[in-house]
Design an enzyme around this catalytic site. Structure first.
Site, PDB file in Angstrom:
ATOM      1  N   ASN A  64     -17.014 -27.737  29.033  1.00  0.00           N
ATOM      2  CA  ASN A  64     -15.746 -27.755  29.778  1.00  0.00           C
ATOM      3  C   ASN A  64     -15.662 -28.989  30.673  1.00  0.00           C
ATOM      4  O   ASN A  64     -16.659 -29.457  31.223  1.00  0.00           O
ATOM      5  CB  ASN A  64     -15.506 -26.448  30.545  1.00  0.00           C
ATOM      6  N   GLU A  66     -13.365 -30.260  33.744  1.00  0.00           N
ATOM      7  CA  GLU A  66     -12.345 -29.842  34.711  1.00  0.00           C
ATOM      8  C   GLU A  66     -11.644 -31.043  35.339  1.00  0.00           C
ATOM      9  O   GLU A  66     -11.997 -32.203  35.094  1.00  0.00           O
ATOM     10  CB  GLU A  66     -12.990 -28.945  35.772  1.00  0.00           C
ATOM     11  N   GLU A  77     -14.789 -24.846  24.259  1.00  0.00           N
ATOM     12  CA  GLU A  77     -14.452 -24.581  22.854  1.00  0.00           C
ATOM     13  C   GLU A  77     -13.382 -25.553  22.370  1.00  0.00           C
ATOM     14  O   GLU A  77     -13.461 -26.086  21.258  1.00  0.00           O
ATOM     15  CB  GLU A  77     -13.922 -23.157  22.685  1.00  0.00           C
ATOM     16  N   CYS A 114     -11.729 -17.506  26.374  1.00  0.00           N
ATOM     17  CA  CYS A 114     -10.406 -17.271  26.960  1.00  0.00           C
ATOM     18  C   CYS A 114      -9.344 -17.206  25.853  1.00  0.00           C
ATOM     19  O   CYS A 114      -9.561 -17.630  24.716  1.00  0.00           O
ATOM     20  CB  CYS A 114     -10.069 -18.340  27.990  1.00  0.00           C
ATOM     21  N   CYS A 117      -8.383 -20.462  24.042  1.00  0.00           N
ATOM     22  CA  CYS A 117      -9.388 -20.907  23.072  1.00  0.00           C
ATOM     23  C   CYS A 117      -9.369 -20.041  21.818  1.00  0.00           C
ATOM     24  O   CYS A 117      -9.580 -20.539  20.713  1.00  0.00           O
ATOM     25  CB  CYS A 117     -10.778 -20.916  23.708  1.00  0.00           C
TER      26      CYS A 117
END
Ligand code: THU
Length: 163
Positions: A64, A66, A77, A114, A117
């Site tokens: 990830n 950010e 992902e 999530c 994803c």
């Protein structure tokens, strides 16, 4: 008249730890855990790593990334899927391991990808006509193996709905 009650169910495998996985699967999970180290997550401190093997036998990782403007951030992902799309376009993904290291808490339960994803994984499955097998875990503990990502997205919206 009463409506019909219908069910959505799917089978998945639960392993107590990576020790119970095949050597190939354990490798994917270990590399996903290692990929948490390249996450950029200074806002959530929730480091996510993903690691996949392609039909071609090549491996690819994601984490990830950010952003101070929070919605700009991207999940591990989808970062991985974007890389596959650039580096190995239309190459099917056999399996993807996803793990996380929560610096604010525990990391011993399988990760639940999530919704955004799940939608992105489904799109890639449809694009290359091959399911993506998911290996979900934290840094330790149980691993869930899900045979196709679409199992996690019932009643999904896809390109077929646009026809
Ligand atoms: N995150 C992922 O990378 N993958 C998921 O499946 C769940 C959430 C990231 C997004 C954000 O950077 C951080 O985890 C906390 O939500």
């Amino acid at each position: 008249m009463a409506g019909l009650t219908k069910q959505y169910t799917f089978d998945y495998e639960e392993y107590n730890s990576i020790d119970d996985l095949s050597a190939a699967d354990a490798h994917l999970v270990l590399e996903a855990r290692k990929a948490t180290e390249i996450a950029y997550a200074p806002y959530s401190n929730f480091l996510v790593g993903a690691y996949a093997v392609l039909n071609s036998g090549e491996f690819i990782k994601g984490s990830n990334q950010e952003n101070a403007s929070y919605p700009v951030g991207v999940c591990a992902e989808r970062a991985l899927l974007a890389s596959v799309g650039q580096l190995f376009p239309n190459e099917p993904i056999v399996s993807m391991a996803i793990s996380y290291n929560n610096l604010n808490g525990e990391s011993n339960r399988p990760l639940s990808p999530c919704g955004m994803c799940r939608q992105a994984l489904q799109e890639y499955e449809g694009r290359v006509h091959q399911p993506i097998r998911l290996l979900l875990s934290g840094m330790e503990g149980k691993v869930y193996v899900i045979s196709k990502s679409t199992n996690l997205l019932p009643f999904s919206f896809s390109g077929d709905d646009l026809k």
